[in-house]
Write a protein that holds these residues in place. Structure first.
Motif, PDB file in Angstrom:
ATOM      1  N   ARG A  40      14.230 -24.003  -7.302  1.00  0.00           N
ATOM      2  CA  ARG A  40      14.499 -22.897  -6.335  1.00  0.00           C
ATOM      3  C   ARG A  40      14.496 -21.447  -6.846  1.00  0.00           C
ATOM      4  NH1 ARG A  40      18.858 -23.248  -1.727  1.00  0.00           N
ATOM      5  NH2 ARG A  40      18.716 -21.655  -0.761  1.00  0.00           N
ATOM      6  N   PRO A  41      13.348 -21.149  -7.273  1.00  0.00           N
ATOM      7  CA  PRO A  41      13.128 -19.992  -8.401  1.00  0.00           C
ATOM      8  C   PRO A  41      13.765 -18.838  -7.931  1.00  0.00           C
ATOM      9  CG  PRO A  41      10.762 -21.232  -8.476  1.00  0.00           C
ATOM     10  CD  PRO A  41      11.796 -22.106  -7.320  1.00  0.00           C
ATOM     11  N   LYS A  42      14.126 -18.641  -6.556  1.00  0.00           N
ATOM     12  CA  LYS A  42      14.621 -17.187  -5.858  1.00  0.00           C
ATOM     13  C   LYS A  42      16.377 -17.595  -5.996  1.00  0.00           C
ATOM     14  CE  LYS A  42      10.263 -14.954  -4.383  1.00  0.00           C
ATOM     15  NZ  LYS A  42       9.626 -14.653  -3.637  1.00  0.00           N
ATOM     16  N   GLY A  43      16.927 -18.823  -5.537  1.00  0.00           N
ATOM     17  CA  GLY A  43      17.870 -19.327  -5.583  1.00  0.00           C
ATOM     18  C   GLY A  43      17.978 -19.246  -4.085  1.00  0.00           C
ATOM     19  N   GLY A  44      19.536 -19.014  -3.855  1.00  0.00           N
ATOM     20  CA  GLY A  44      19.076 -18.951  -1.989  1.00  0.00           C
ATOM     21  C   GLY A  44      21.075 -19.369  -2.089  1.00  0.00           C
ATOM     22  N   VAL A  45      21.120 -18.796  -0.632  1.00  0.00           N
ATOM     23  CA  VAL A  45      22.315 -19.475  -0.085  1.00  0.00           C
ATOM     24  C   VAL A  45      22.354 -19.658   1.472  1.00  0.00           C
ATOM     25  CG1 VAL A  45      25.050 -18.372   1.016  1.00  0.00           C
ATOM     26  CG2 VAL A  45      23.414 -17.219  -0.655  1.00  0.00           C
ATOM     27  N   ASP A  46      22.907 -21.145   1.641  1.00  0.00           N
ATOM     28  CA  ASP A  46      23.031 -22.049   2.940  1.00  0.00           C
ATOM     29  C   ASP A  46      23.888 -22.324   3.280  1.00  0.00           C
ATOM     30  OD1 ASP A  46      19.971 -22.572   1.596  1.00  0.00           O
ATOM     31  OD2 ASP A  46      20.759 -24.587   0.685  1.00  0.00           O
ATOM     32  N   ASP A  47      24.021 -22.113   4.872  1.00  0.00           N
ATOM     33  CA  ASP A  47      25.189 -22.179   5.324  1.00  0.00           C
ATOM     34  C   ASP A  47      25.169 -24.022   5.801  1.00  0.00           C
ATOM     35  OD1 ASP A  47      23.581 -22.953   7.417  1.00  0.00           O
ATOM     36  OD2 ASP A  47      24.379 -21.147   8.925  1.00  0.00           O
ATOM     37  N   LEU A  48      26.401 -24.465   6.448  1.00  0.00           N
ATOM     38  CA  LEU A  48      26.292 -26.182   6.742  1.00  0.00           C
ATOM     39  C   LEU A  48      24.781 -26.148   7.584  1.00  0.00           C
ATOM     40  CD1 LEU A  48      28.741 -27.064   5.865  1.00  0.00           C
ATOM     41  CD2 LEU A  48      29.425 -27.111   8.250  1.00  0.00           C
ATOM     42  N   GLU A  49      25.097 -25.725   8.524  1.00  0.00           N
ATOM     43  CA  GLU A  49      23.555 -26.088   9.004  1.00  0.00           C
ATOM     44  C   GLU A  49      22.039 -26.796   8.241  1.00  0.00           C
ATOM     45  OE1 GLU A  49      20.489 -24.598  12.101  1.00  0.00           O
ATOM     46  OE2 GLU A  49      22.807 -24.421  12.461  1.00  0.00           O
ATOM     47  N   ALA A  50      22.945 -25.553   7.444  1.00  0.00           N
ATOM     48  CA  ALA A  50      21.416 -25.188   6.261  1.00  0.00           C
ATOM     49  C   ALA A  50      21.384 -26.873   5.067  1.00  0.00           C
ATOM     50  CB  ALA A  50      20.632 -24.546   5.521  1.00  0.00           C
ATOM     51  N   MET A  51      22.435 -26.785   4.791  1.00  0.00           N
ATOM     52  CA  MET A  51      22.520 -28.075   3.802  1.00  0.00           C
ATOM     53  C   MET A  51      23.109 -29.673   4.601  1.00  0.00           C
ATOM     54  SD  MET A  51      26.673 -26.817   2.405  1.00  0.00           S
ATOM     55  CE  MET A  51      26.931 -28.314   0.902  1.00  0.00           C
ATOM     56  N   ARG A  52      23.196 -29.047   5.818  1.00  0.00           N
ATOM     57  CA  ARG A  52      22.991 -30.984   6.643  1.00  0.00           C
ATOM     58  C   ARG A  52      21.933 -30.996   6.305  1.00  0.00           C
ATOM     59  NH1 ARG A  52      26.665 -33.753   8.612  1.00  0.00           N
ATOM     60  NH2 ARG A  52      27.898 -31.754   9.637  1.00  0.00           N
ATOM     61  N   ALA A  53      20.892 -30.345   6.814  1.00  0.00           N
ATOM     62  CA  ALA A  53      19.532 -30.556   6.770  1.00  0.00           C
ATOM     63  C   ALA A  53      18.409 -31.205   5.793  1.00  0.00           C
ATOM     64  CB  ALA A  53      18.572 -29.011   7.335  1.00  0.00           C
ATOM     65  N   GLN A 122      30.489 -23.513  -2.367  1.00  0.00           N
ATOM     66  CA  GLN A 122      30.035 -23.958  -4.204  1.00  0.00           C
ATOM     67  C   GLN A 122      29.087 -23.166  -4.778  1.00  0.00           C
ATOM     68  OE1 GLN A 122      28.964 -28.071  -3.459  1.00  0.00           O
ATOM     69  NE2 GLN A 122      27.439 -28.249  -5.252  1.00  0.00           N
ATOM     70  N   ARG A 123      29.276 -22.672  -6.023  1.00  0.00           N
ATOM     71  CA  ARG A 123      28.341 -22.224  -6.804  1.00  0.00           C
ATOM     72  C   ARG A 123      27.251 -23.394  -7.564  1.00  0.00           C
ATOM     73  NH1 ARG A 123      27.374 -16.743  -6.343  1.00  0.00           N
ATOM     74  NH2 ARG A 123      26.685 -16.791  -8.036  1.00  0.00           N
ATOM     75  N   ASN A 124      26.008 -23.359  -7.553  1.00  0.00           N
ATOM     76  CA  ASN A 124      24.985 -24.325  -8.568  1.00  0.00           C
ATOM     77  C   ASN A 124      24.934 -23.324  -9.406  1.00  0.00           C
ATOM     78  OD1 ASN A 124      26.354 -26.335  -7.696  1.00  0.00           O
ATOM     79  ND2 ASN A 124      25.041 -27.458  -7.850  1.00  0.00           N
ATOM     80  N   TYR A 125      24.751 -23.764 -10.993  1.00  0.00           N
ATOM     81  CA  TYR A 125      24.010 -23.399 -11.895  1.00  0.00           C
ATOM     82  C   TYR A 125      23.691 -24.546 -12.416  1.00  0.00           C
ATOM     83  CZ  TYR A 125      27.346 -18.973 -11.370  1.00  0.00           C
ATOM     84  OH  TYR A 125      27.765 -18.239 -11.064  1.00  0.00           O
TER      85      TYR A 125
END
Length: 134
Positions: A40-53, A122-125
């Motif tokens: 995910r070269p640009k990174g991003g932020v997902d909410d609960l709905e996007a995480m579930r998908a 959650q922040r992932n590196y």
């Protein structure tokens, strides 16, 4: 359940694609921050709905047959838990120079924040080992 136990249970549920167990540990206002990486070269932020998908897509097994988190340091830092880990995913499809059956590998640092006993951020590196074609 302590913060570390909650995070360990969450990671175990994600590892086995156990949606019910994983999402039972997440706060309704959960945000997942993925810092830029090879996937995910640009990174991003997902909410609960996007995480579930995303979770459901991963659980279909069309990209990964299985995955493992090998935990290193797990540090309780108040309302945060910091996890160092190695992630291995068994591929079903080719990815760059990797072929089905090969492992995609990443070295991770996860900073997980809890509120009211649930994971709210959650922040992932994620540092993926090279998989690009030669």
């Amino acid at each position: 359940m302590t913060s570390i136990e909650t995070v360990r249970a969450y990671i175990a549920a994600v590892e086995t694609f156990d949606e019910a167990a994983a999402f039972a540990l997440l706060h309704p206002q959960m945000r997942f921050h993925e810092l830029p990486n090879r996937i995910r070269p640009k990174g991003g932020v997902d909410d609960l709905e996007a995480m579930r998908a995303g979770f459901r897509r991963a659980a279909e097994g069309t990209v990964l047959r299985a995955q493992r988190y090998i935990l290193g340091e797990v540090i309780d830092a108040g309302d945060r838990v910091v996890v160092e880990a190695r992630w291995e995913g068994d591929l079903v499809v080719p990815v760059g120079k990797l072929q089905p059956g090969d492992q995609l590998v990443a070295h991770l640092c996860m900073v997980v924040r809890l509120e009211g006993g649930l994971i709210i951020e959650q922040r992932n590196y994620d540092c993926y080992e090279d998989f690009t074609a030669a």
